[in-house]
Design an enzyme around this catalytic site. Sequence first.
Site, PDB file in Angstrom:
ATOM      1  N   LYS A 116       0.736  -1.473  -0.154  1.00 11.36           N
ATOM      2  CA  LYS A 116       0.213  -0.049  -0.277  1.00 11.36           C
ATOM      3  C   LYS A 116       0.449   1.031  -0.515  1.00 11.36           C
ATOM      4  CE  LYS A 116      -3.100  -2.893  -0.053  1.00 11.36           C
ATOM      5  NZ  LYS A 116      -3.432  -2.919  -1.371  1.00 11.36           N
ATOM      6  N   GLU A 199      -2.093   7.477   7.945  1.00 14.14           N
ATOM      7  CA  GLU A 199      -3.454   7.946   7.351  1.00 14.14           C
ATOM      8  C   GLU A 199      -3.855   9.152   7.990  1.00 14.14           C
ATOM      9  OE1 GLU A 199      -5.180   6.518   3.477  1.00 14.14           O
ATOM     10  OE2 GLU A 199      -3.452   5.782   2.802  1.00 14.14           O
ATOM     11  N   HIS A 234     -15.609  -3.837   4.982  1.00 10.39           N
ATOM     12  CA  HIS A 234     -15.177  -4.011   3.939  1.00 10.39           C
ATOM     13  C   HIS A 234     -15.997  -5.321   2.992  1.00 10.39           C
ATOM     14  CE1 HIS A 234     -13.184  -1.259   6.740  1.00 10.39           C
ATOM     15  NE2 HIS A 234     -12.644  -2.444   7.135  1.00 10.39           N
ATOM     16  N   ARG A 293      -7.042  -6.828 -10.577  1.00  7.76           N
ATOM     17  CA  ARG A 293      -7.458  -8.054 -11.047  1.00  7.76           C
ATOM     18  C   ARG A 293      -9.292  -7.398 -11.889  1.00  7.76           C
ATOM     19  NH1 ARG A 293      -8.931  -7.718  -5.313  1.00  7.76           N
ATOM     20  NH2 ARG A 293     -11.171  -6.810  -5.263  1.00  7.76           N
TER      21      ARG A 293
HETATM   22  C1  MV4 Z   1      -9.358   4.552   4.831  1.00  2.00           C
HETATM   23  C2  MV4 Z   1     -11.121   5.359   5.172  1.00  2.00           C
HETATM   24  C3  MV4 Z   1     -11.032   6.557   5.885  1.00  2.00           C
HETATM   25  N1  MV4 Z   1      -9.132   7.429   6.023  1.00  2.00           N
HETATM   26  N2  MV4 Z   1      -8.082   5.723   4.937  1.00  2.00           N
HETATM   27  C4  MV4 Z   1     -11.221   0.470   4.499  1.00  2.00           C
HETATM   28  C5  MV4 Z   1     -10.128  -0.794   3.543  1.00  2.00           C
HETATM   29  C6  MV4 Z   1      -8.673  -0.926   3.361  1.00  2.00           C
HETATM   30  N3  MV4 Z   1      -8.808  -0.644   2.096  1.00  2.00           N
HETATM   31  C7  MV4 Z   1      -9.298   0.941   2.741  1.00  2.00           C
HETATM   32  N4  MV4 Z   1     -10.204   2.027   3.904  1.00  2.00           N
HETATM   33  C8  MV4 Z   1     -10.195   2.965   3.759  1.00  2.00           C
HETATM   34  N5  MV4 Z   1      -9.682   3.734   5.057  1.00  2.00           N
HETATM   35  C9  MV4 Z   1      -8.335   7.148   5.414  1.00  2.00           C
HETATM   36  N6  MV4 Z   1      -7.608   7.822   5.072  1.00  2.00           N
HETATM   37  C10 MV4 Z   1     -11.710   5.003   5.364  1.00  2.00           C
HETATM   38  C11 MV4 Z   1     -12.057   3.518   4.874  1.00  2.00           C
HETATM   39  C12 MV4 Z   1     -12.652   1.982   4.946  1.00  2.00           C
HETATM   40  C13 MV4 Z   1     -13.730   2.254   3.706  1.00  2.00           C
HETATM   41  C14 MV4 Z   1     -13.118   2.056   2.614  1.00  2.00           C
HETATM   42  C15 MV4 Z   1     -13.076   1.657   1.282  1.00  2.00           C
HETATM   43  C16 MV4 Z   1     -15.015   0.968   1.228  1.00  2.00           C
HETATM   44  C17 MV4 Z   1     -15.251   0.438   2.685  1.00  2.00           C
HETATM   45  C18 MV4 Z   1     -14.551   1.114   3.459  1.00  2.00           C
HETATM   46  C19 MV4 Z   1     -15.391   1.564   5.095  1.00  2.00           C
HETATM   47  C20 MV4 Z   1     -15.016   1.847   6.102  1.00  2.00           C
HETATM   48  C21 MV4 Z   1     -13.586   2.890   6.003  1.00  2.00           C
END
Ligand code: MV4
Length: 497
Positions: A116, A199, A234, A293
């Site tokens: 990441k 972050e 998620h 993918r």
């Molecule tokens: C975040 C975020 C808020 N702020 N990053 C969740 C899975 C991971 N791949 C990244 N995710 C998130 N990153 C920052 N800086 C909120 C999430 C997140 C989220 C992102 C995409 C789809 C669903 C989610 C559900 C909860 C939190």
Amino acid sequence: MFRKVLVANRGEIAVRVMRTLREMGIASVAVYSDADRNSLHVRMADEAERIGPAPSAGSYLRIDRILDAARKHGAAAIHPGYGFLSENAEFADACQDAGLVFIGPSAPSIRAMGSKTAARRMAIAAGAPVVPGTEGPVTLAGARDFAEVAGYPILLKAVAGGGGKGMRRVDRESELEAALRDAASEARRSFRNAEIYAEKLIERPRHIEIQILGDRHGNLIHLGERECSIQRRHQKVMEECPSPLVDLRPEMRHAMGEAAIRAAAAAGYYNAGTVEFLVDRERRFYFLEMNTRLQVEHPITELVTGLDLVRLQVQIAAGARLHLKQRDIHWRGCAIECRICAEEPYNGFLPSPGKITRLTRPLGPGVRIDGAIYPGWTVPMEYDPLLAKLAVWAPRREEATDRMIRALREYDVGGIRTNLGFFRQILEDPEFRAGHLHTGFIDEFFERRRPPLPPADLAAVAALAAALHARSRSQAEGSTSTAVSPWLRAGRSDLLR
Ligand code: MV4
């Protein structure tokens, strides 16, 4: 073009890929575990090979056995589907070493996007906006320094991350040390890599992703966005194309598309891929990560663009040039997808595997189902509980919503519990109808709704007693009953479902 392709997957995506292979005149080879001997992807393939026991570690994740099957059957290429080995750079390398074409991006692209922090650095170098964060992994002191500058709340994330594993929200400095320890140990357990970076937290973001497509000659285009904010823990639950937010601002689609293409180009990316963005309340978007993918939700992009993404993947893997330019891509109407699962939404989404005793599927205008279930088939416990993806298309979002409700009403799966009714309630929700979507939507939906009737409710008990009585009587009387017409009886049992 390839004469034969092995599909290194199971379930609906294996069936989906084989359908396009057949249209292209390419023979397909299925692989299957003991749990899938009677599964549809095996029946649909031209040839099939057993690769091991039910647990995926002994079958669908066994690179050696899949390559042996490809050699034995004379396949020229392998389509990995999603999940399993689809984002495994070692697998992509092993295919190449065995003289087989991996239908996907290069192993270095997969590796670059798997970290990441490396993906973030690539996006930054490409000029795509990213959430403020640390450049690499942090110690406690580094995380504290970052939070002091960026301000709380922050989000700790696993460098090897994905799926929310090893992720911790931190609201104040006093919580930082414990949160970092928890995140690191979860990351070590999940990814065998304990590295954590930090972050700035974006509150209640939207999750919008851009589909991209590139050939092996350096051409890259984007196919627009998908709105994926309706998710739980998620796991995406429902997706739509276009995003109701972006659809009001075509310049946003253009800007996100350009950012996605630049990030992909920086990784030397080819084949199909998805660039994920977070969008904050001020509609600013930030690069989040890239999925290397074909995604579960690709059908809604196909419905709106009129393209077959699997066909394009196969052509690109065979070395063809993209005949499509960005100006050839047009978006027509609106598509919504529901992930129909064997689970109980009102009981903590408890999985509900078992035998499918009845199955009636929706048909008619604008309906597409990607599934691999049939009456008499038993949903195995070993794999994810996805039964089918129900997608609809209509000229406008409101019509697509009504069409989905209609299709859900036609859908009847007997023998197991499903989330069909749950989707109907989301689609009737005023916040959903208004397009007010964000990643906290489902939690707030439950808060708004509260569970239906408490079990002690007298009306519910009375209805249940009436239903049981009606059923036992109608069974005892058989079809010779003249008291109630069969039409009325069918209507009533439908209501009691
Ligand atoms: C975040 C975020 C808020 N702020 N990053 C969740 C899975 C991971 N791949 C990244 N995710 C998130 N990153 C920052 N800086 C909120 C999430 C997140 C989220 C992102 C995409 C789809 C669903 C989610 C559900 C909860 C939190």
